[in-house]
Design a protein around this motif. Sequence first.
Motif, PDB file in Angstrom:
ATOM      1  N   ALA A  12       0.838  -1.202   0.000  1.00 35.96           N
ATOM      2  CA  ALA A  12       0.000   0.000   0.000  1.00 35.96           C
ATOM      3  C   ALA A  12       0.873   1.253   0.000  1.00 35.96           C
ATOM      4  N   GLU A  13       1.974   1.200   0.744  1.00 35.73           N
ATOM      5  CA  GLU A  13       2.878   2.341   0.825  1.00 35.73           C
ATOM      6  C   GLU A  13       3.529   2.614  -0.538  1.00 35.73           C
ATOM      7  N   VAL A  14       3.959   1.551  -1.223  1.00 35.20           N
ATOM      8  CA  VAL A  14       4.553   1.728  -2.555  1.00 35.20           C
ATOM      9  C   VAL A  14       3.518   2.331  -3.498  1.00 35.20           C
ATOM     10  N   LYS A  15       2.297   1.836  -3.415  1.00 38.38           N
ATOM     11  CA  LYS A  15       1.259   2.346  -4.316  1.00 38.38           C
ATOM     12  C   LYS A  15       0.958   3.821  -4.039  1.00 38.38           C
ATOM     13  N   ARG A  16       1.024   4.210  -2.755  1.00 33.67           N
ATOM     14  CA  ARG A  16       0.787   5.615  -2.403  1.00 33.67           C
ATOM     15  C   ARG A  16       1.889   6.521  -2.936  1.00 33.67           C
ATOM     16  N   SER A  17       3.128   6.013  -2.903  1.00 32.74           N
ATOM     17  CA  SER A  17       4.242   6.926  -3.170  1.00 32.74           C
ATOM     18  C   SER A  17       4.692   6.949  -4.629  1.00 32.74           C
ATOM     19  N   ARG A  18       4.177   6.065  -5.450  1.00 37.36           N
ATOM     20  CA  ARG A  18       4.646   6.027  -6.840  1.00 37.36           C
ATOM     21  C   ARG A  18       3.853   7.015  -7.696  1.00 37.36           C
ATOM     22  N   GLU A  19       4.395   7.265  -8.882  1.00 40.10           N
ATOM     23  CA  GLU A  19       3.731   8.200  -9.788  1.00 40.10           C
ATOM     24  C   GLU A  19       2.700   7.428 -10.607  1.00 40.10           C
ATOM     25  N   GLN A  20       1.451   7.571 -10.229  1.00 40.84           N
ATOM     26  CA  GLN A  20       0.388   6.722 -10.758  1.00 40.84           C
ATOM     27  C   GLN A  20       0.240   6.829 -12.280  1.00 40.84           C
ATOM     28  N   ARG A  21       0.401   8.053 -12.779  1.00 40.34           N
ATOM     29  CA  ARG A  21       0.227   8.249 -14.224  1.00 40.34           C
ATOM     30  C   ARG A  21       1.249   7.451 -15.019  1.00 40.34           C
ATOM     31  N   ARG A  22       2.463   7.420 -14.481  1.00 37.50           N
ATOM     32  CA  ARG A  22       3.529   6.694 -15.168  1.00 37.50           C
ATOM     33  C   ARG A  22       3.242   5.185 -15.153  1.00 37.50           C
ATOM     34  N   VAL A  23       2.723   4.707 -14.035  1.00 35.61           N
ATOM     35  CA  VAL A  23       2.382   3.284 -13.930  1.00 35.61           C
ATOM     36  C   VAL A  23       1.349   2.928 -14.992  1.00 35.61           C
ATOM     37  N   ILE A  24       0.305   3.734 -15.065  1.00 35.63           N
ATOM     38  CA  ILE A  24      -0.777   3.440 -16.023  1.00 35.63           C
ATOM     39  C   ILE A  24      -0.254   3.474 -17.455  1.00 35.63           C
TER      40      ILE A  24
END
Lengths: 142, 562
Positions: free
Chosen positions: B499-511
């Motif tokens: 959950a912490e990794v998901k909070r701190s990553r750049e979501q747009r880049r992941v998508i």
Amino acid sequence: MTAGAERPEAPLKVVVAKPGLDGHDRGAKVVARALRDSGMEVVYTGIYQTPESILRAVVQEDADVLGLSSLSGAHLEYAKELGELLRANDRADVLFIVGGTVPPEDAEALNDYGVHAVFGPGTPTGELVDYIKANARRVGSA
Amino acid sequence: MDAMNEDARQWDERVEAWEHERVSADYERVPRRKKEFTTLSGAPVKDIYTPADLRHFSPGADLGLPGEYPYTRGVHATMYRGRPWTIRQVAGFGQAEDTNNRYKYLLKTGQTGLSTDFDLPTLLGYDSDHEVYRREVGRIGVAIDTVVDMHALFDGIPLDEISTSLTINPSAAVLLAMYRVVADERGIPGHALNGTTQNDILKEYIAQNEFIFPPLPSVELVVDTMEYGADVMPRFNPLNVCGYHIRDAGATAVEEVGLTMSNALCYLEHAAARGIDPDRLAPRVSFFWDVHNNFFEEAAKLRAARRMWARLTRDRLGCKDPKSWLMRAHCQTAGVSLTAQQPYNNVARTAIQALAAILGGTQSLHTNSLDEALSIPSESAIKIAVRTQQIILHETGVADVVDPLGGSYYVESLTSQIEQEALELIERIDGIGGMIEAVESGYAGQLIADSAWEQQVKVESNESIVVGVNDYVDENETQDLEIDRPIPGVMERQMERLAEVKRSREQRRVIATLRAIEKAAPDLHHNLMPLIEDAVRARATVGEICDVLRGVWGHHQPSTVF
């Protein structure tokens, strides 16, 4: 009263099931074949089953016996959940057995969850057949 | 040649006379202790082997010298007189830090290579927060969701100095990319990386049963990883073709070799169909064998496999680079031979199996721990397993000469026989259209299940004796082993970290990186590895990447046949 009295000729019906993500099914398949060769009707669920899908198989097949095979160390969790599901769905009459890599000291907890017997590695299939024939359709009866 | 046949003919006559005069008389006094003697593959074993058994055998063409074609005697000229085999015990449980600690313990005991077992969700491409499967987090392997976990797994381990084997299959492409990204983010160049991803998906469908996608896209994804490996981490083996699981699932030694070689050919032939020169990939294909109880058959199996692979790569695939001809192997003692009854006996079994692997010329070895019929191993049990290898290396002298079994009438006969029969199996697989067809039709799986059943019947009829199980049984045996228990709270802690990794990553880049994979995946010849690497760098999870591929390629349905 035993269910056997109602349908004296019907062969015992067994569901052999692999819960969770564990793919090691050599034992499950050998057991399935041995039970079939002893005259029982056997359904093997295949791997990757959830407790719900296993319950579904037991209900749909009107099984007398459920054999759960686990070599992934998650036998306690899956057996607990299945025990609860069997009771909640009025199928606590099923003879519920577990096999696989199960440390002997887990037998007591498994019994608490509604498992009737645990068969570890190296069990002769004949022993399993005898146990099932002696105990299936007698669960809960005097 | 004529002199040799003449010699063989004379030996035939002499053996016949010997059997007539001596053997039958002896058996009259003391009958055979078994009705028939066979290897575990069921091949009859004769009273004696003589030069007559080697009449079709050419020491020059079939044996040669170590380090020379066809490599029957070993892939290296000096073998263990120079560098000993790698002691590589597989380890993995709990969170990355737990396994990292185990690695450091193993290195302290004198282990020389690392090997990782992943937990089932990681292996099958699910994240640790999966609603059903989260109860298996960290159980029989380490939980890895993102490259952040992978950093923790190898923290303080010099990736440019030690070789690492990653036991991962359907999600191997993601974990391979993670390994490369961890090294890259630590400043270690790709060409300094040594190791292996198992990545042999074909044996999963027929033996170990860890698969996600249908066979064809899965095989093409393996080809992607092989090509990627050749490009960015040229000393790493992206593919480790496995007989181990085929054998442990019940196959005979001959079936283990035949099916494994068929699998290896399938990957390289699919690569060739994409126009990739097999000489670019074959030098980085390695093998993994199961070393079971029948001592000479197992040593002969490794020798036969080396000779077969040299001939198959050269003559069938047309490889010209001698490095392509080498069947480099990791071996593991047979997990399936371990007994829960009288578990200390497993130390003896494992030692003898390890000896066969070493006499067979393995490059690295895992010895099983005595408690593995009951759970993953405890530290004290692992230490005995490591020490077993060290005793063989330092105290027995067997590693001081190359291929000490070479020239034995029996071992050379067995070696040729295994080669012959395994080649016949490869022809049968070719005959039904290749390995993918053999998977989809159920042919290969049924072959293994039938052999498993035959072995079970032999044990139950006491035709095969398993000490402590169907003979020499301890009545009222009690268990005094200290069994390794799962670490409490792993699932919860791993879910928090995810959950912490998901909070701190750049979501747009992941998508964006996941969409790029989705767009490219329908073309099975499009190498997805650079895109998967991008997603890994963006901290996409194993589950997210595999979900995208599941969406495009679908699932492979497990078999319910037994």
